[in-house]
Design a protein around this motif. Structure first.
Motif: not given
Length: 205
Positions: A140-148, A169-174, A190-193, A200-205
């Motif tokens: 699993l990966l957690q992504l946090r990003l702006d709507y656009p 879906y709150s202030e940002k998309v998680e 790919t996503l970062i580039n 933002l990409i995190n791997q949950p424990n």
């Protein structure tokens, strides 16, 4: 732990044969955990509680992960049932698999060699009928990003065959997504580039 995909059973198998008046019935089933393997064994034991023996073996993870193996001779002479069954399972290269061989005794003793052949052979025959599918090892990966950035992110998820597990879906998309382990590094890159490092990409424990 290997991240390579491996084969698992697609559907259960039942194989029956008679050897010197004893009936041997082999059952194969998909069991993704030790608990599920044991539950399947109990189901067959209950179904055939009048049988002389319900011998079994399981490979609850990958076929080469000996930490998740188990077997029992269930009253047959030591080494004549559980081990030959397990040897067939581990040799098949199929993971998450349990075999139970039920024996209705016909009055003729088979001897240790005959038993090994009967139990191992039944499983070997059943494995020939087994259909398998490939199981990918995922994380699993957690992504946090702006709507656009959603359309871009979804397009990259499609490219890497990632699936959405949860979305907030709150202030940002998680997003929480599931992805094959072998693809994680390339997906992140790919996503970062393409997002200019705005996701933002995190791997949950």
């Amino acid at each position: 732990m290997s991240l390579q995909p491996f084969l698992i059973p697609a559907s259960p198998v039942r194989f029956e044969e008679e050897i010197k008046k004893s009936t041997f019935i082999t059952y194969l089933a998909h069991t993704p955990s030790i608990e599920e393997a044991k539950a399947f064994i109990e189901t067959i034991k209950t179904q055939h509680k009048d049988a002389r023996h319900n011998c079994w073996a399981f490979v609850a993870g990958r076929s080469d992960d000996s930490m998740k193996w188990g077997f029992s001779d269930d009253g047959e002479p030591s080494g004549t049932a559980g081990k030959p069954i397990l040897a067939q399972l581990t040799g098949s290269g199929v993971g998450e698999l349990t075999a139970v061989v039920t024996r209705y005794f016909g009055g003729i003793r088979l001897g240790t060699g005959g038993l090994v052949k009967a139990y191992g052979g039944g499983v070997q025959q059943a494995l020939k009928q087994l259909q398998t599918i490939e199981k990918k090892v995922t994380t699993l990966l957690q992504l946090r990003l702006d709507y656009p950035l959603m359309p871009l992110t979804q397009s990259i998820m499609t490219q890497f065959e990632a699936t959405e597990v949860k979305a907030d879906y709150s202030e940002k998309v998680e997003l929480v997504i599931e992805l094959e382990c072998l693809q994680v590094a390339a997906f992140k890159e790919t996503l970062i580039n393409k997002s200019g490092a705005k996701v933002l990409i995190n791997q949950p424990n």
